[in-house]
Enzyme design. Structure first.
Site, PDB file in Angstrom:
ATOM      1  N   CYS A   1      -3.052 -12.324  -4.096  1.00  0.00           N
ATOM      2  CA  CYS A   1      -4.043 -13.409  -4.029  1.00  0.00           C
ATOM      3  C   CYS A   1      -5.410 -12.858  -3.645  1.00  0.00           C
ATOM      4  O   CYS A   1      -6.428 -13.316  -4.142  1.00  0.00           O
ATOM      5  CB  CYS A   1      -3.679 -14.441  -2.949  1.00  0.00           C
ATOM      6  SG  CYS A   1      -1.972 -14.887  -2.872  1.00  0.00           S
ATOM      7  N   ASP A   2      -5.444 -11.901  -2.733  1.00  0.00           N
ATOM      8  CA  ASP A   2      -6.710 -11.531  -2.095  1.00  0.00           C
ATOM      9  C   ASP A   2      -7.210 -10.127  -2.419  1.00  0.00           C
ATOM     10  O   ASP A   2      -8.319  -9.769  -2.025  1.00  0.00           O
ATOM     11  CB  ASP A   2      -6.568 -11.669  -0.563  1.00  0.00           C
ATOM     12  CG  ASP A   2      -6.203 -13.094  -0.172  1.00  0.00           C
ATOM     13  OD1 ASP A   2      -6.655 -14.015  -0.862  1.00  0.00           O
ATOM     14  OD2 ASP A   2      -5.465 -13.284   0.809  1.00  0.00           O
TER      15      ASP A   2
ATOM     16  N   CYS B   1      -0.970 -11.798   1.349  1.00  0.00           N
ATOM     17  CA  CYS B   1      -0.758 -11.872  -0.097  1.00  0.00           C
ATOM     18  C   CYS B   1      -1.780 -11.010  -0.827  1.00  0.00           C
ATOM     19  O   CYS B   1      -2.900 -11.451  -1.105  1.00  0.00           O
ATOM     20  CB  CYS B   1      -0.852 -13.327  -0.561  1.00  0.00           C
ATOM     21  SG  CYS B   1      -0.667 -13.476  -2.338  1.00  0.00           S
TER      22      CYS B   1
END
Ligand code: NDP
Length: 310
Positions: A137-138, A134
């Site tokens: 997200c990261d 992801c």
């Protein structure tokens, strides 16, 4: 044991839309949210193709809005995972990870699909230490770093472009000599100076030390030659697996685990009173809007089924 006329399993656009329709039909649905409340859209940024938002909307905001809208009409949310179902007779029985047990006259399956990984040694234990599925997200953790991302579909292109906001260089590993992504996404990725494509390239190993990922070993699929590449982050964007394992074969699926509605376009499954909507039964369109539309259909079918069987 709590009883309900409709239990919806899953909290993406399909689940929330089913909840909106079921609650507006006074069915007081319970929605069991699962491990990732809000589903895949909570891991994305701008959504520009959901009608009604001319300037686009952030994925997480869209999901919060959908949740609130269904809550307004009486949907009850439960934050746990369904671990076991018994669909052998009605009322259906559901057991959850937190120990909750439910009985339902109808069940709507909206459990979606989860990101696939490559299955390389150490891949899973390195999630959060340099391996990720992801980027949204990261990506933030890779400011001025070098990252590699595997995949040639729209997800890989979108995530590669997103990663260029942070990383100094983004290498896209494509196993063949062509992309599966839509033309518009291909063009966007190819026009981005920070992105470089490595064609005919497969990943063989993830290299790491105590601090996490340090590199990867890749193979050129044409020459067979293996090389080591330094990287700080290793992103995987190779598609999804439908979340149907907990059904233990009680609902008919295809060989990849996607539910096959026997009477399309109706959302019925092989078990009367159990309906499916969203990505768990759709490996073709996989859009938030098509998932939402199918959630509406599932709720309407559940409502009619209940009135026919009362
Ligand atoms: P796709 O199935 O479309 O693409 C998967 C990609 O991963 C392919 O390039 C495939 O290669 C590659 N791949 C699969 N397995 C491996 C492996 N073991 N090793 C290396 N590469 C592998 O998945 P996506 O998640 O990209 O997209 C799913 C759907 O969602 C699509 O319909 C897409 O259009 C849609 N989508 C739309 C977006 C948007 O409109 N903004 C954003 C993201 C997704 P190969 O081609 O060789 O099989």
């Amino acid at each position: 044991m709590e009883k309900s006329k409709v239990i919806i399993i899953g909290s993406g656009p399909a689940g929330y839309t089913a909840a909106l329709y079921a609650s507006r039909a006074n069915l007081n649905p319970i929605l069991i949210e699962g491990r990732e409340p809000g589903g895949q859209l909570t891991t994305t940024t701008d959504v520009e193709n959901f009608p009604g938002f001319p300037e686009g909307i952030m994925g997480p905001d869209l999901m919060v809005n959908m949740k609130k809208q269904a809550e307004r009409f009486g949907t009850k949310y439960v934050n746990t995972l369904v671990s076991k179902v018994d669909f052998s007779q009605r009322p259906f029985k559901l057991a959850c990870e937190n120990g909750d047990q439910y009985e339902a006259e109808t069940v709507i399956l909206a459990t979606g699909a989860s990101a696939k990984y490559l299955g390389l040694p150490h891949e899973q234990e390195l999630i959060g230490k340099g391996v990720s599925a992801c980027a949204t997200c990261d990506g933030f953790f890779y400011r001025e770093k070098i990252v590699h991302i595997v995949g040639g579909g729209d997800t890989a292109m979108e995530e590669a472009i997103f990663l260029t906001k942070f990383a100094s260089k983004v290498y896209v590993l494509v196993r063949s000599d062509k992309l599966r992504a839509s033309k518009i996404m291909q063009d966007k990725a190819m026009a981005n100076e920070k992105i470089e494509f490595l064609w005919n390239t497969s990943t063989e190993e993830i290299l790491f030390d105590q601090s996490g990922v340090t590199g990867i070993k890749v193979k050129n699929n044409q020459t067979g030659e293996s090389t080591e590449r330094q990287t700080d982050g290793f992103f995987v964007a190779i598609g999804h697996t439908p979340n149907t394992g907990f059904l233990e074969g009680q609902i008919k699926t295809d060989e990849n685990g996607y539910i096959i509605p026997p009477n399309p376009p109706h959302p019925d499954t092989n078990v009367e009173g159990v309906f499916a909507c969203g990505d768990v039964q759709d490996h073709y369109y996989r859009q938030a809007i098509s998932a939402a539309g199918s959630g509406c259909m599932a709720a309407i079918r559940a409502e009619r089924f209940l009135s026919e069987n009362e």
